[in-house]
Motif scaffolding. Structure first.
Motif, mmCIF file in Angstrom:
data_model
loop_
_atom_site.group_PDB
_atom_site.id
_atom_site.type_symbol
_atom_site.label_atom_id
_atom_site.label_comp_id
_atom_site.label_asym_id
_atom_site.label_seq_id
_atom_site.Cartn_x
_atom_site.Cartn_y
_atom_site.Cartn_z
ATOM 1 N N LEU A 296 11.272 -6.178 7.634
ATOM 2 C CA LEU A 296 10.772 -4.907 8.146
ATOM 3 C C LEU A 296 10.275 -4.029 7.001
ATOM 4 O O LEU A 296 9.238 -3.361 7.120
ATOM 5 C CB LEU A 296 11.882 -4.193 8.913
ATOM 6 N N GLY A 297 10.990 -4.047 5.876
ATOM 7 C CA GLY A 297 10.562 -3.259 4.727
ATOM 8 C C GLY A 297 9.221 -3.717 4.189
ATOM 9 O O GLY A 297 8.359 -2.898 3.847
ATOM 10 N N ASP A 298 9.018 -5.022 4.112
ATOM 11 C CA ASP A 298 7.744 -5.548 3.611
ATOM 12 C C ASP A 298 6.599 -5.173 4.539
ATOM 13 O O ASP A 298 5.534 -4.724 4.095
ATOM 14 C CB ASP A 298 7.848 -7.071 3.469
ATOM 15 N N VAL A 299 6.798 -5.330 5.843
ATOM 16 C CA VAL A 299 5.745 -5.035 6.820
ATOM 17 C C VAL A 299 5.453 -3.537 6.867
ATOM 18 O O VAL A 299 4.285 -3.110 6.851
ATOM 19 C CB VAL A 299 6.152 -5.555 8.219
ATOM 20 N N LEU A 300 6.504 -2.712 6.914
ATOM 21 C CA LEU A 300 6.302 -1.264 7.003
ATOM 22 C C LEU A 300 5.684 -0.701 5.729
ATOM 23 O O LEU A 300 4.881 0.238 5.782
ATOM 24 C CB LEU A 300 7.631 -0.570 7.283
#
Length: 541
Positions: free
Chosen positions: A178-182
Protein backbone atom coordinates in the motif's frame (compact mmCIF):
# COMPACT_ATOMS: atom_id res chain seq x y z
CA UNK A 1 -25.44 -0.98 -27.44
CA UNK A 2 -23.86 2.45 -27.78
CA UNK A 3 -24.32 2.99 -24.03
CA UNK A 4 -22.38 -0.16 -23.24
CA UNK A 5 -19.60 0.81 -25.63
CA UNK A 6 -19.34 4.24 -24.01
CA UNK A 7 -18.90 2.62 -20.58
CA UNK A 8 -16.52 -0.21 -21.38
CA UNK A 9 -14.23 1.07 -18.63
CA UNK A 10 -16.87 0.59 -15.95
CA UNK A 11 -17.87 -2.84 -17.30
CA UNK A 12 -14.40 -4.15 -16.59
CA UNK A 13 -15.04 -4.39 -12.85
CA UNK A 14 -18.23 -6.51 -12.84
CA UNK A 15 -16.75 -8.81 -15.49
CA UNK A 16 -13.58 -9.29 -13.41
CA UNK A 17 -15.58 -9.91 -10.20
CA UNK A 18 -17.83 -12.49 -11.91
CA UNK A 19 -14.82 -14.37 -13.27
CA UNK A 20 -13.07 -14.30 -9.91
CA UNK A 21 -16.18 -15.65 -8.19
CA UNK A 22 -16.20 -18.44 -10.75
CA UNK A 23 -12.81 -19.49 -9.43
CA UNK A 24 -10.46 -18.27 -12.15
CA UNK A 25 -6.92 -17.37 -10.98
CA UNK A 26 -6.67 -13.74 -9.93
CA UNK A 27 -3.57 -12.75 -11.91
CA UNK A 28 -4.78 -14.29 -15.17
CA UNK A 29 -8.29 -12.91 -14.69
CA UNK A 30 -7.05 -9.33 -14.28
CA UNK A 31 -4.66 -9.60 -17.23
CA UNK A 32 -7.23 -11.40 -19.38
CA UNK A 33 -9.99 -8.89 -18.71
CA UNK A 34 -7.56 -6.05 -19.43
CA UNK A 35 -6.53 -7.55 -22.77
CA UNK A 36 -10.12 -8.42 -23.70
CA UNK A 37 -11.41 -4.90 -23.10
CA UNK A 38 -8.37 -3.40 -24.82
CA UNK A 39 -9.30 -5.36 -27.93
CA UNK A 40 -12.92 -4.24 -27.58
CA UNK A 41 -11.70 -0.65 -27.23
CA UNK A 42 -9.68 -0.99 -30.44
CA UNK A 43 -12.60 -2.58 -32.28
CA UNK A 44 -15.10 0.09 -31.20
CA UNK A 45 -12.60 3.00 -31.33
CA UNK A 46 -12.82 3.99 -27.66
CA UNK A 47 -10.43 6.29 -25.76
CA UNK A 48 -6.73 5.83 -26.43
CA UNK A 49 -7.57 2.79 -28.54
CA UNK A 50 -9.42 5.01 -31.05
CA UNK A 51 -6.69 4.43 -33.61
CA UNK A 52 -7.72 0.79 -33.83
CA UNK A 53 -4.44 -0.55 -32.41
CA UNK A 54 -3.14 -1.62 -29.01
CA UNK A 55 0.00 0.49 -28.92
CA UNK A 56 -1.16 2.09 -25.67
CA UNK A 57 -0.36 -1.18 -23.91
CA UNK A 58 3.33 -0.77 -24.69
CA UNK A 59 3.60 1.15 -21.43
CA UNK A 60 3.16 -2.22 -19.71
CA UNK A 61 6.77 -3.14 -20.44
CA UNK A 62 8.00 -0.01 -18.68
CA UNK A 63 5.83 -0.76 -15.64
CA UNK A 64 7.06 -4.34 -15.36
CA UNK A 65 10.66 -3.18 -15.81
CA UNK A 66 10.05 -0.65 -13.04
CA UNK A 67 9.00 -3.57 -10.81
CA UNK A 68 12.32 -5.32 -11.50
CA UNK A 69 14.43 -2.16 -11.50
CA UNK A 70 17.28 -2.20 -9.00
CA UNK A 71 16.12 1.18 -7.70
CA UNK A 72 12.76 -0.26 -6.58
CA UNK A 73 13.86 -1.62 -3.22
CA UNK A 74 10.49 -1.50 -1.47
CA UNK A 75 8.90 -4.52 -3.13
CA UNK A 76 12.04 -6.60 -2.53
CA UNK A 77 10.89 -6.67 1.09
CA UNK A 78 7.78 -8.65 0.12
CA UNK A 79 9.36 -12.12 -0.32
CA UNK A 80 11.63 -11.50 2.67
CA UNK A 81 8.73 -10.69 5.01
CA UNK A 82 6.77 -13.63 3.60
CA UNK A 83 9.74 -15.91 4.30
CA UNK A 84 10.03 -14.55 7.83
CA UNK A 85 6.37 -15.17 8.61
CA UNK A 86 6.25 -18.64 7.07
CA UNK A 87 9.42 -19.67 8.93
CA UNK A 88 7.97 -18.59 12.27
CA UNK A 89 4.78 -20.49 11.48
CA UNK A 90 6.18 -23.75 10.07
CA UNK A 91 8.89 -24.08 12.70
CA UNK A 92 6.42 -23.95 15.58
CA UNK A 93 7.70 -20.66 16.99
CA UNK A 94 4.18 -19.21 16.67
CA UNK A 95 2.73 -22.12 18.65
CA UNK A 96 5.36 -21.59 21.34
CA UNK A 97 4.39 -17.92 21.49
CA UNK A 98 0.78 -18.89 22.14
CA UNK A 99 1.60 -21.42 24.84
CA UNK A 100 3.98 -18.98 26.54
CA UNK A 101 1.46 -16.15 26.50
CA UNK A 102 -1.24 -18.50 27.78
CA UNK A 103 0.93 -19.44 30.77
CA UNK A 104 1.58 -15.79 31.60
CA UNK A 105 -2.06 -14.68 31.34
CA UNK A 106 -3.60 -18.06 32.12
CA UNK A 107 -4.57 -17.28 35.70
CA UNK A 108 -6.75 -14.42 34.53
CA UNK A 109 -10.28 -15.13 33.32
CA UNK A 110 -9.99 -14.44 29.59
CA UNK A 111 -6.22 -14.88 29.74
CA UNK A 112 -6.12 -17.42 26.93
CA UNK A 113 -8.22 -15.11 24.74
CA UNK A 114 -5.84 -12.22 25.44
CA UNK A 115 -2.92 -14.47 24.54
CA UNK A 116 -4.55 -15.44 21.25
CA UNK A 117 -5.19 -11.78 20.38
CA UNK A 118 -1.57 -10.78 21.10
CA UNK A 119 -0.03 -13.76 19.29
CA UNK A 120 -2.44 -13.22 16.39
CA UNK A 121 -1.24 -9.63 16.20
CA UNK A 122 2.41 -10.70 16.09
CA UNK A 123 1.82 -13.50 13.58
CA UNK A 124 -0.43 -11.36 11.39
CA UNK A 125 2.15 -8.60 11.30
CA UNK A 126 4.82 -11.12 10.30
CA UNK A 127 2.93 -12.79 7.45
CA UNK A 128 0.56 -10.06 6.31
CA UNK A 129 -1.59 -12.64 4.51
CA UNK A 130 -5.09 -12.81 6.00
CA UNK A 131 -5.83 -16.35 4.88
CA UNK A 132 -2.55 -17.80 6.12
CA UNK A 133 -2.84 -16.10 9.51
CA UNK A 134 -6.48 -16.99 10.18
CA UNK A 135 -5.94 -20.61 9.12
CA UNK A 136 -2.81 -20.90 11.24
CA UNK A 137 -4.46 -19.34 14.30
CA UNK A 138 -7.54 -21.49 13.75
CA UNK A 139 -5.49 -24.68 13.69
CA UNK A 140 -3.31 -23.70 16.67
CA UNK A 141 -5.71 -21.79 18.92
CA UNK A 142 -9.27 -22.95 18.35
CA UNK A 143 -8.86 -26.54 19.64
CA UNK A 144 -7.00 -25.19 22.69
CA UNK A 145 -9.73 -22.64 23.45
CA UNK A 146 -12.55 -25.15 23.02
CA UNK A 147 -10.72 -27.64 25.24
CA UNK A 148 -10.47 -24.90 27.89
CA UNK A 149 -14.29 -24.53 27.73
CA UNK A 150 -14.20 -21.15 26.03
CA UNK A 151 -17.43 -20.01 24.41
CA UNK A 152 -17.41 -21.01 20.73
CA UNK A 153 -18.60 -17.61 19.54
CA UNK A 154 -16.04 -15.70 21.57
CA UNK A 155 -13.25 -18.05 20.45
CA UNK A 156 -14.00 -17.71 16.75
CA UNK A 157 -14.44 -13.96 17.05
CA UNK A 158 -11.04 -13.52 18.72
CA UNK A 159 -9.26 -15.71 16.15
CA UNK A 160 -10.87 -14.11 13.08
CA UNK A 161 -10.31 -10.57 14.35
CA UNK A 162 -6.71 -11.09 15.45
CA UNK A 163 -5.95 -12.91 12.19
CA UNK A 164 -6.78 -9.80 10.18
CA UNK A 165 -4.55 -7.48 12.21
CA UNK A 166 -1.88 -7.89 9.54
CA UNK A 167 -3.79 -5.28 7.54
CA UNK A 168 -2.81 -2.56 10.00
CA UNK A 169 -0.05 -3.74 12.39
CA UNK A 170 3.48 -3.10 11.10
CA UNK A 171 5.72 -4.65 9.87
CA UNK A 172 3.02 -5.72 7.43
CA UNK A 173 3.07 -6.92 3.85
CA UNK A 174 -0.15 -5.01 3.23
CA UNK A 175 1.35 -1.71 4.38
CA UNK A 176 4.48 -2.25 2.29
CA UNK A 177 2.50 -2.72 -0.91
CA UNK A 178 0.00 0.00 0.00
CA UNK A 179 2.87 2.37 0.78
CA UNK A 180 4.50 1.77 -2.60
CA UNK A 181 1.24 2.26 -4.52
CA UNK A 182 0.09 5.30 -2.53
CA UNK A 183 3.50 6.96 -2.76
CA UNK A 184 3.43 6.79 -6.55
CA UNK A 185 -0.21 7.95 -6.69
CA UNK A 186 0.53 10.84 -4.31
CA UNK A 187 3.51 12.12 -6.30
CA UNK A 188 1.63 11.84 -9.60
CA UNK A 189 -1.46 13.63 -8.23
CA UNK A 190 0.53 16.47 -6.69
CA UNK A 191 2.51 17.02 -9.87
CA UNK A 192 -0.70 17.14 -11.86
CA UNK A 193 -1.91 19.78 -9.38
CA UNK A 194 1.20 21.88 -10.05
CA UNK A 195 3.21 20.82 -6.98
CA UNK A 196 6.51 19.68 -8.47
CA UNK A 197 8.26 19.12 -5.15
CA UNK A 198 5.86 17.11 -2.96
CA UNK A 199 7.19 15.74 0.30
CA UNK A 200 8.07 12.07 -0.24
CA UNK A 201 6.10 9.39 1.59
CA UNK A 202 8.02 6.28 2.61
CA UNK A 203 6.91 2.89 3.81
CA UNK A 204 8.57 3.75 7.13
CA UNK A 205 6.23 6.76 7.47
CA UNK A 206 3.22 4.52 6.90
CA UNK A 207 4.53 1.95 9.40
CA UNK A 208 4.88 4.71 11.98
CA UNK A 209 1.42 6.07 11.17
CA UNK A 210 -0.23 2.66 11.51
CA UNK A 211 1.49 1.70 14.75
CA UNK A 212 -0.57 3.77 17.21
CA UNK A 213 -4.03 3.04 15.68
CA UNK A 214 -3.07 -0.63 15.41
CA UNK A 215 -2.07 -0.86 19.06
CA UNK A 216 -5.23 0.98 20.10
CA UNK A 217 -7.25 -1.56 18.11
CA UNK A 218 -5.50 -4.49 19.82
CA UNK A 219 -6.06 -2.77 23.17
CA UNK A 220 -9.77 -2.49 22.37
CA UNK A 221 -9.89 -6.23 21.57
CA UNK A 222 -8.20 -7.04 24.89
CA UNK A 223 -10.55 -4.70 26.79
CA UNK A 224 -13.58 -6.42 25.27
CA UNK A 225 -12.23 -9.86 26.20
CA UNK A 226 -11.64 -8.68 29.79
CA UNK A 227 -15.19 -7.31 29.95
CA UNK A 228 -16.61 -10.63 28.76
CA UNK A 229 -14.48 -12.50 31.29
CA UNK A 230 -15.62 -10.13 34.07
CA UNK A 231 -19.35 -10.18 33.38
CA UNK A 232 -19.65 -13.71 31.92
CA UNK A 233 -16.71 -15.71 33.33
CA UNK A 234 -18.13 -19.00 32.07
CA UNK A 235 -17.46 -17.81 28.50
CA UNK A 236 -13.74 -17.17 29.15
CA UNK A 237 -12.52 -19.26 32.10
CA UNK A 238 -9.02 -19.42 33.50
CA UNK A 239 -6.88 -22.15 31.92
CA UNK A 240 -4.51 -22.53 34.87
CA UNK A 241 -5.89 -24.69 37.64
CA UNK A 242 -6.17 -23.25 41.14
CA UNK A 243 -2.90 -23.75 43.00
CA UNK A 244 -0.96 -24.72 39.88
CA UNK A 245 2.44 -23.03 39.80
CA UNK A 246 3.76 -21.36 36.67
CA UNK A 247 7.48 -20.57 36.54
CA UNK A 248 7.94 -17.29 34.69
CA UNK A 249 11.66 -17.80 34.00
CA UNK A 250 11.34 -20.55 31.34
CA UNK A 251 8.24 -18.91 29.91
CA UNK A 252 9.97 -15.56 29.42
CA UNK A 253 12.97 -17.37 27.96
CA UNK A 254 10.70 -18.84 25.27
CA UNK A 255 8.86 -15.58 24.75
CA UNK A 256 11.75 -13.13 24.57
CA UNK A 257 13.55 -14.14 21.31
CA UNK A 258 10.59 -13.86 18.90
CA UNK A 259 9.40 -10.67 20.57
CA UNK A 260 12.88 -9.14 20.37
CA UNK A 261 13.05 -10.11 16.69
CA UNK A 262 9.81 -8.33 15.84
CA UNK A 263 10.78 -5.29 17.92
CA UNK A 264 14.19 -5.18 16.20
CA UNK A 265 12.63 -5.36 12.73
CA UNK A 266 10.04 -2.67 13.42
CA UNK A 267 12.36 -0.47 15.49
CA UNK A 268 15.08 -0.48 12.84
CA UNK A 269 12.54 0.87 10.32
CA UNK A 270 10.91 3.44 12.58
CA UNK A 271 14.19 4.93 13.78
CA UNK A 272 15.76 5.04 10.34
CA UNK A 273 18.49 2.51 11.06
CA UNK A 274 17.37 0.27 8.19
CA UNK A 275 15.10 0.46 5.16
CA UNK A 276 12.08 -1.91 5.05
CA UNK A 277 14.05 -4.23 2.75
CA UNK A 278 17.05 -4.31 5.08
CA UNK A 279 14.78 -4.83 8.09
CA UNK A 280 13.03 -7.67 6.27
CA UNK A 281 16.37 -9.36 5.68
CA UNK A 282 17.14 -8.98 9.39
CA UNK A 283 13.78 -10.56 10.17
CA UNK A 284 14.41 -13.45 7.77
CA UNK A 285 17.80 -14.26 9.28
CA UNK A 286 16.37 -13.93 12.79
CA UNK A 287 13.54 -16.31 11.88
CA UNK A 288 16.10 -18.84 10.59
CA UNK A 289 18.02 -18.66 13.87
CA UNK A 290 14.84 -19.06 15.92
CA UNK A 291 13.67 -21.98 13.79
CA UNK A 292 17.08 -23.66 14.01
CA UNK A 293 16.93 -23.44 17.78
CA UNK A 294 13.27 -24.51 18.00
CA UNK A 295 13.53 -27.56 15.73
CA UNK A 296 16.53 -29.12 17.43
CA UNK A 297 17.18 -30.34 20.96
CA UNK A 298 20.87 -29.57 20.57
CA UNK A 299 22.73 -26.64 22.10
CA UNK A 300 21.66 -23.07 21.27
CA UNK A 301 25.30 -22.01 21.09
CA UNK A 302 25.36 -21.57 17.27
CA UNK A 303 22.37 -19.21 17.38
CA UNK A 304 23.90 -17.25 20.27
CA UNK A 305 27.24 -16.99 18.43
CA UNK A 306 25.43 -15.77 15.29
CA UNK A 307 23.60 -13.07 17.23
CA UNK A 308 26.79 -11.89 18.93
CA UNK A 309 28.58 -11.84 15.58
CA UNK A 310 25.77 -9.80 14.00
CA UNK A 311 25.83 -7.29 16.86
CA UNK A 312 29.61 -6.89 16.50
CA UNK A 313 29.33 -6.32 12.74
CA UNK A 314 26.51 -3.78 13.05
CA UNK A 315 28.28 -1.87 15.83
CA UNK A 316 31.59 -1.56 13.97
CA UNK A 317 29.95 -0.73 10.63
CA UNK A 318 27.96 2.10 12.22
CA UNK A 319 30.85 3.54 14.22
CA UNK A 320 34.00 2.99 12.16
CA UNK A 321 35.19 3.48 8.58
CA UNK A 322 35.94 -0.04 7.36
CA UNK A 323 36.51 0.69 3.68
CA UNK A 324 39.39 -1.25 2.16
CA UNK A 325 39.76 1.27 -0.68
CA UNK A 326 41.05 4.05 1.58
CA UNK A 327 44.42 5.58 0.76
CA UNK A 328 45.64 4.95 4.31
CA UNK A 329 44.70 2.01 6.50
CA UNK A 330 45.96 2.38 10.04
CA UNK A 331 46.74 -0.42 12.45
CA UNK A 332 43.53 0.45 14.30
CA UNK A 333 41.59 0.00 11.05
CA UNK A 334 43.20 -3.40 10.55
CA UNK A 335 42.15 -4.47 14.04
CA UNK A 336 38.58 -3.29 13.41
CA UNK A 337 38.46 -5.11 10.08
CA UNK A 338 39.77 -8.29 11.73
CA UNK A 339 37.13 -8.08 14.48
CA UNK A 340 34.37 -7.55 11.92
CA UNK A 341 35.69 -10.47 9.88
CA UNK A 342 35.49 -12.71 12.94
CA UNK A 343 31.97 -11.43 13.57
CA UNK A 344 30.97 -12.30 10.01
CA UNK A 345 32.48 -15.77 10.35
CA UNK A 346 30.58 -16.32 13.61
CA UNK A 347 27.34 -15.05 12.08
CA UNK A 348 27.75 -17.20 8.96
CA UNK A 349 28.54 -20.30 11.01
CA UNK A 350 25.53 -19.89 13.30
CA UNK A 351 23.18 -19.22 10.37
CA UNK A 352 24.51 -22.22 8.43
CA UNK A 353 24.05 -24.52 11.43
CA UNK A 354 20.48 -23.23 11.86
CA UNK A 355 19.69 -23.87 8.19
CA UNK A 356 21.15 -27.35 8.44
CA UNK A 357 19.00 -28.13 11.48
CA UNK A 358 15.87 -26.87 9.68
CA UNK A 359 16.79 -29.02 6.69
CA UNK A 360 17.14 -32.13 8.86
CA UNK A 361 13.72 -31.60 10.49
CA UNK A 362 10.89 -33.56 8.90
CA UNK A 363 7.21 -32.76 8.31
CA UNK A 364 4.24 -34.95 7.53
CA UNK A 365 3.98 -33.66 3.96
CA UNK A 366 7.55 -32.65 3.08
CA UNK A 367 10.92 -34.36 3.52
CA UNK A 368 12.17 -31.24 5.31
CA UNK A 369 10.75 -28.23 7.15
CA UNK A 370 13.06 -26.06 5.03
CA UNK A 371 11.46 -27.44 1.87
CA UNK A 372 8.03 -26.65 3.25
CA UNK A 373 9.10 -23.09 4.15
CA UNK A 374 10.64 -22.43 0.74
CA UNK A 375 7.64 -23.84 -1.15
CA UNK A 376 5.16 -21.72 0.83
CA UNK A 377 7.31 -18.59 0.55
CA UNK A 378 7.76 -19.05 -3.19
CA UNK A 379 4.04 -19.65 -3.68
CA UNK A 380 3.01 -16.51 -1.79
CA UNK A 381 5.70 -14.31 -3.37
CA UNK A 382 4.89 -15.44 -6.90
CA UNK A 383 1.20 -14.86 -6.20
CA UNK A 384 1.89 -11.27 -5.12
CA UNK A 385 4.00 -10.34 -8.13
CA UNK A 386 1.81 -12.21 -10.63
CA UNK A 387 -1.19 -10.25 -9.36
CA UNK A 388 0.87 -7.06 -9.62
CA UNK A 389 1.60 -7.73 -13.31
CA UNK A 390 -2.01 -8.71 -14.04
CA UNK A 391 -3.20 -5.56 -12.26
CA UNK A 392 -0.91 -3.43 -14.41
CA UNK A 393 -2.58 -4.81 -17.56
CA UNK A 394 -6.01 -4.16 -16.05
CA UNK A 395 -5.11 -0.61 -14.98
CA UNK A 396 -3.59 0.27 -18.36
CA UNK A 397 -6.68 -0.98 -20.18
CA UNK A 398 -8.90 0.98 -17.79
CA UNK A 399 -6.90 4.16 -18.42
CA UNK A 400 -6.88 3.53 -22.15
CA UNK A 401 -10.68 3.30 -22.17
CA UNK A 402 -10.95 6.66 -20.40
CA UNK A 403 -11.60 5.25 -16.95
CA UNK A 404 -9.33 7.71 -15.18
CA UNK A 405 -11.39 10.64 -16.44
CA UNK A 406 -14.62 8.81 -15.53
CA UNK A 407 -13.47 8.24 -11.94
CA UNK A 408 -12.20 11.80 -11.61
CA UNK A 409 -15.49 13.26 -12.89
CA UNK A 410 -17.49 10.99 -10.59
CA UNK A 411 -15.65 11.89 -7.38
CA UNK A 412 -15.16 15.58 -8.07
CA UNK A 413 -18.81 15.90 -9.12
CA UNK A 414 -20.20 14.40 -5.93
CA UNK A 415 -22.20 16.81 -3.77
CA UNK A 416 -20.44 17.48 -0.49
CA UNK A 417 -16.94 17.83 -1.88
CA UNK A 418 -13.79 15.96 -0.83
CA UNK A 419 -15.18 14.28 2.28
CA UNK A 420 -18.03 12.68 0.38
CA UNK A 421 -15.48 11.55 -2.20
CA UNK A 422 -13.40 9.94 0.58
CA UNK A 423 -16.48 8.26 2.08
CA UNK A 424 -17.53 6.96 -1.34
CA UNK A 425 -14.09 5.52 -1.99
CA UNK A 426 -14.03 3.78 1.40
CA UNK A 427 -17.50 2.37 0.79
CA UNK A 428 -16.48 1.02 -2.62
CA UNK A 429 -13.32 -0.57 -1.18
CA UNK A 430 -15.35 -2.01 1.72
CA UNK A 431 -17.81 -3.67 -0.66
CA UNK A 432 -15.03 -4.92 -2.94
CA UNK A 433 -13.43 -6.47 0.14
CA UNK A 434 -16.31 -8.99 0.15
CA UNK A 435 -15.19 -10.34 -3.22
CA UNK A 436 -11.51 -9.44 -3.70
CA UNK A 437 -8.42 -10.02 -1.59
CA UNK A 438 -6.36 -7.05 -0.45
CA UNK A 439 -3.83 -7.55 -3.25
CA UNK A 440 -6.39 -7.02 -6.01
CA UNK A 441 -7.86 -3.99 -4.21
CA UNK A 442 -4.48 -2.37 -3.53
CA UNK A 443 -3.06 -3.06 -6.98
CA UNK A 444 -6.21 -2.34 -9.01
CA UNK A 445 -8.52 0.03 -7.13
CA UNK A 446 -6.05 2.19 -5.19
CA UNK A 447 -4.07 3.52 -8.20
CA UNK A 448 -7.36 4.53 -9.83
CA UNK A 449 -9.05 6.22 -6.87
CA UNK A 450 -6.20 7.55 -4.71
CA UNK A 451 -4.97 10.24 -7.17
CA UNK A 452 -8.39 11.87 -7.00
CA UNK A 453 -8.16 12.18 -3.22
CA UNK A 454 -4.65 13.62 -3.39
CA UNK A 455 -5.75 16.21 -5.94
CA UNK A 456 -7.89 17.98 -3.33
CA UNK A 457 -6.11 20.96 -1.73
CA UNK A 458 -6.70 22.80 1.52
CA UNK A 459 -7.11 26.54 2.00
CA UNK A 460 -3.32 27.02 2.12
CA UNK A 461 -2.78 25.03 -1.08
CA UNK A 462 -1.39 21.94 0.71
CA UNK A 463 -2.81 18.47 0.15
CA UNK A 464 -6.09 18.06 2.04
CA UNK A 465 -5.74 14.34 2.83
CA UNK A 466 -2.38 13.28 4.24
CA UNK A 467 -1.18 10.12 2.42
CA UNK A 468 -0.13 8.40 5.66
CA UNK A 469 -3.58 9.00 7.14
CA UNK A 470 -5.21 7.71 3.95
CA UNK A 471 -3.07 4.54 4.12
CA UNK A 472 -4.09 3.87 7.73
CA UNK A 473 -7.77 4.52 7.01
CA UNK A 474 -7.62 2.20 4.00
CA UNK A 475 -5.98 -0.52 6.07
CA UNK A 476 -8.61 -0.30 8.82
CA UNK A 477 -11.39 -0.18 6.23
CA UNK A 478 -10.18 -3.32 4.44
CA UNK A 479 -9.70 -5.12 7.74
CA UNK A 480 -13.29 -4.34 8.70
CA UNK A 481 -14.50 -5.59 5.32
CA UNK A 482 -12.67 -8.91 5.71
CA UNK A 483 -14.41 -9.43 9.08
CA UNK A 484 -17.98 -8.40 8.20
CA UNK A 485 -20.62 -11.13 7.67
CA UNK A 486 -21.81 -12.64 5.48
CA UNK A 487 -18.96 -12.37 2.94
CA UNK A 488 -15.89 -11.56 5.04
CA UNK A 489 -12.87 -13.52 3.79
CA UNK A 490 -11.56 -14.20 7.30
CA UNK A 491 -14.83 -15.93 8.23
CA UNK A 492 -14.61 -18.32 5.28
CA UNK A 493 -10.99 -19.17 6.07
CA UNK A 494 -11.87 -19.90 9.69
CA UNK A 495 -14.90 -21.96 8.69
CA UNK A 496 -12.61 -24.15 6.56
CA UNK A 497 -10.50 -25.24 9.57
CA UNK A 498 -13.08 -25.07 12.39
CA UNK A 499 -14.32 -28.39 13.85
CA UNK A 500 -17.84 -29.57 13.10
CA UNK A 501 -19.24 -28.50 16.46
CA UNK A 502 -18.50 -24.87 15.52
CA UNK A 503 -21.22 -23.72 13.13
CA UNK A 504 -21.14 -20.91 10.62
CA UNK A 505 -23.71 -19.12 12.78
CA UNK A 506 -21.31 -19.28 15.74
CA UNK A 507 -18.61 -17.63 13.64
CA UNK A 508 -20.95 -14.91 12.35
CA UNK A 509 -22.33 -14.08 15.79
CA UNK A 510 -18.93 -14.21 17.42
CA UNK A 511 -17.39 -11.66 15.07
CA UNK A 512 -20.10 -8.98 15.43
CA UNK A 513 -18.65 -7.32 18.59
CA UNK A 514 -15.24 -7.12 16.93
CA UNK A 515 -16.75 -5.56 13.80
CA UNK A 516 -18.35 -2.92 16.05
CA UNK A 517 -14.93 -2.27 17.63
CA UNK A 518 -13.42 -1.94 14.16
CA UNK A 519 -16.02 0.61 13.09
CA UNK A 520 -15.52 2.66 16.27
CA UNK A 521 -11.72 2.76 15.86
CA UNK A 522 -12.07 3.60 12.15
CA UNK A 523 -14.42 6.47 13.02
CA UNK A 524 -11.97 7.75 15.66
CA UNK A 525 -9.07 7.73 13.16
CA UNK A 526 -11.24 9.47 10.56
CA UNK A 527 -12.23 12.14 13.07
CA UNK A 528 -8.79 12.52 14.67
CA UNK A 529 -6.19 12.28 11.92
CA UNK A 530 -3.34 13.07 14.34
CA UNK A 531 -3.52 9.46 15.54
CA UNK A 532 -1.97 8.48 12.20
CA UNK A 533 0.21 11.50 11.46
CA UNK A 534 1.67 12.39 14.89
CA UNK A 535 4.30 9.63 15.17
CA UNK A 536 5.68 9.96 11.61
CA UNK A 537 6.03 13.72 12.12
CA UNK A 538 7.78 13.15 15.46
CA UNK A 539 10.26 10.65 14.02
CA UNK A 540 11.15 12.89 11.07
CA UNK A 541 11.47 16.09 13.12
Amino acid sequence: MSGLIAHLDLLMFPVAIVLLLRGFPVAFTLAGVGLLFSVLGAVFQVGFFAGGDLSFLRALFGRIFGLMDETNEVLVAVPLFVFMGVTLERSGVAADLLSSMAKIFGRLPGGLGISVAIVGMLLAASTGIVGATVVTMGLISLPTMLKANYDKRLSTGIIAASGTLGQIIPPSLVLIILGDVLSNAYITARRNAGDWAPDPVSVGDIFAGALLPGLILVGAYVLYILCVALFAPHRAPSVVAEGEKVSLGPVLLLLAPPLLLIVAVLGSILFGVATPTEAASIGSIGAILLAGQRLSDRSSLPQLVAVIGAIIVVYFVLNFDLRLAKSTITSGDKINIAIVSLGLIAFTWGSAVSLWRIWLSKTADEPSVLTSILRASLHMSVMVFAIYIGAQVFNLAFRGLGGEETVNEFFTGLPGGPWIALGSMLLIMFLLGFFLDFLEIVFVVTPIMAPVLFSFSGADGSVLFHPVWIAVVMGLNLQTSFLTPPFGFALFYLRAVAPKEVTTGDIYRGIIPFVVIQIVILAVVLWWSDLATWLPALLTS
